[in-house]
Scaffold this active site. Sequence first.
Site, PDB file in Angstrom:
ATOM      1  N   ARG A  54       0.853  -1.193  -0.153  1.00  0.00           N
ATOM      2  CA  ARG A  54       0.139   0.122  -0.041  1.00  0.00           C
ATOM      3  C   ARG A  54       0.960   1.182   0.047  1.00  0.00           C
ATOM      4  O   ARG A  54       0.376   2.353   0.501  1.00  0.00           O
ATOM      5  CB  ARG A  54      -1.038   0.074   1.250  1.00  0.00           C
ATOM      6  CG  ARG A  54      -1.814  -0.810   1.437  1.00  0.00           C
ATOM      7  CD  ARG A  54      -2.905  -1.142   0.177  1.00  0.00           C
ATOM      8  NE  ARG A  54      -3.766  -2.463   0.544  1.00  0.00           N
ATOM      9  CZ  ARG A  54      -3.127  -3.796  -0.147  1.00  0.00           C
ATOM     10  NH1 ARG A  54      -2.139  -3.537  -1.073  1.00  0.00           N
ATOM     11  NH2 ARG A  54      -3.797  -4.622   0.156  1.00  0.00           N
ATOM     12  N   SER A  88     -10.250  -0.490   4.482  1.00  0.00           N
ATOM     13  CA  SER A  88      -9.218  -0.848   5.679  1.00  0.00           C
ATOM     14  C   SER A  88      -8.597   0.592   6.264  1.00  0.00           C
ATOM     15  O   SER A  88      -8.049   1.328   5.534  1.00  0.00           O
ATOM     16  CB  SER A  88      -8.121  -1.690   5.305  1.00  0.00           C
ATOM     17  OG  SER A  88      -8.671  -2.916   4.969  1.00  0.00           O
ATOM     18  N   GLU A 127      -3.955   3.387   6.611  1.00  0.00           N
ATOM     19  CA  GLU A 127      -3.807   3.029   5.392  1.00  0.00           C
ATOM     20  C   GLU A 127      -4.806   4.201   4.590  1.00  0.00           C
ATOM     21  O   GLU A 127      -4.486   4.733   3.553  1.00  0.00           O
ATOM     22  CB  GLU A 127      -4.413   1.708   5.017  1.00  0.00           C
ATOM     23  CG  GLU A 127      -4.538   1.468   3.299  1.00  0.00           C
ATOM     24  CD  GLU A 127      -5.023   0.281   3.170  1.00  0.00           C
ATOM     25  OE1 GLU A 127      -4.511  -0.746   3.732  1.00  0.00           O
ATOM     26  OE2 GLU A 127      -5.764  -0.050   2.200  1.00  0.00           O
TER      27      GLU A 127
END
Length: 286
Positions: free
Chosen positions: A144, A208, A278
């Site tokens: 990510r 998330s 995130e």
Amino acid sequence: MRQAYMPADLEDLALFLRGLPGNEAVYLVGLGSNLLVRDGGLDATVVFTHRALREAAVVTDAAGGEIRAAAGVACPKLARMAAVNALAGAEFLAGIPGTLGGALAMNAGCYGGETWNLVQSVRTIDRAGVLRDRTPGHYTIGYRSVVRRCREFPCVPGEDGRGGREEWFVGATLRLARGDSAQSRATIQSLLARRIASQPLGQPNAGSVFRNPPGDHAARLIEAAGLKGYRIGGAAISAKHANFIVNEGGATAADIEALIALAQQTVCSRFGIELEREVRVIGEAA
Ligand SMILES: Cc1cc2nc3c(=O)[nH]c(=O)nc-3n(C[C@H](O)[C@H](O)[C@H](O)COP(=O)(O)OP(=O)(O)OC[C@H]3O[C@@H](n4cnc5c(N)ncnc54)[C@H](O)[C@@H]3O)c2cc1C
């Protein structure tokens, strides 16, 4: 200056960027599926790529094929295009509710797939409207995370996109192997079914909230810390999936940020693990 802008096409975007005052902050948004905008809004010119940069084409060859797509194309559409054309490896994109541009910026992924594993090249635009073709070698790609290599981009902007020599993604060529159309469709169906069963898709959320720490899951840690279902104002840590924060009605960005901070503090004090966000938090407090 604060404005929202949706380019007609790439040429229009180049002209628009070139015409902006040099000190004007510019922020690109795909579908906003990984963003929390603070309650005071964002003091920037926001460029929306979805519904604007939408071209996508498939070129097949003996080994497989390529999808050449503009940054505003939705990830599930790319997954379907690949499956229809018997190209394998893009099935995971079906579950990512964002654009290709957002997936490139985040290195979005799930169920073992990652966006940059598919990238052959990307096309970028800068503030002067100059287009460049770049390869994965121009970036350091992680979980990510996509960081521009310093020798190519001497000055790198911060999380909110400000500062640095900015470049944004306007498209990419994805390389895919030859596969089996029926099998890819079946994989997509099963990935989507797993998501419906495990994620609070019926409530507003930004996916998330935290990256998974090495060897563990953020959701497991938050649940073990006793925070599943915990509420602040209109926001709650989802009772279905503890790494999601949902808006149960009237939540402010401040409520959500307070829950994020609470989860980080509680998990750190209970397990000594620092959860990294995130979701991208941008803008100013009210
Ligand atoms: C229900 C749900 C499930 C999700 N599941 C997953 C998952 O399984 N895996 C996963 O990785 N993510 C997941 N996400 C998060 C999100 O969908 C991804 O991060 C997605 O890639 C974001 O795409 P977007 O177009 O919405 O980007 P946005 O949220 O609009 O933007 C995200 C970041 O990308 C930047 N950006 C957007 N477009 C460009 C561009 N053209 N050029 C440069 N920068 C750009 C933005 O400035 C911002 O910093 C989920 C989100 C939700 C709501």
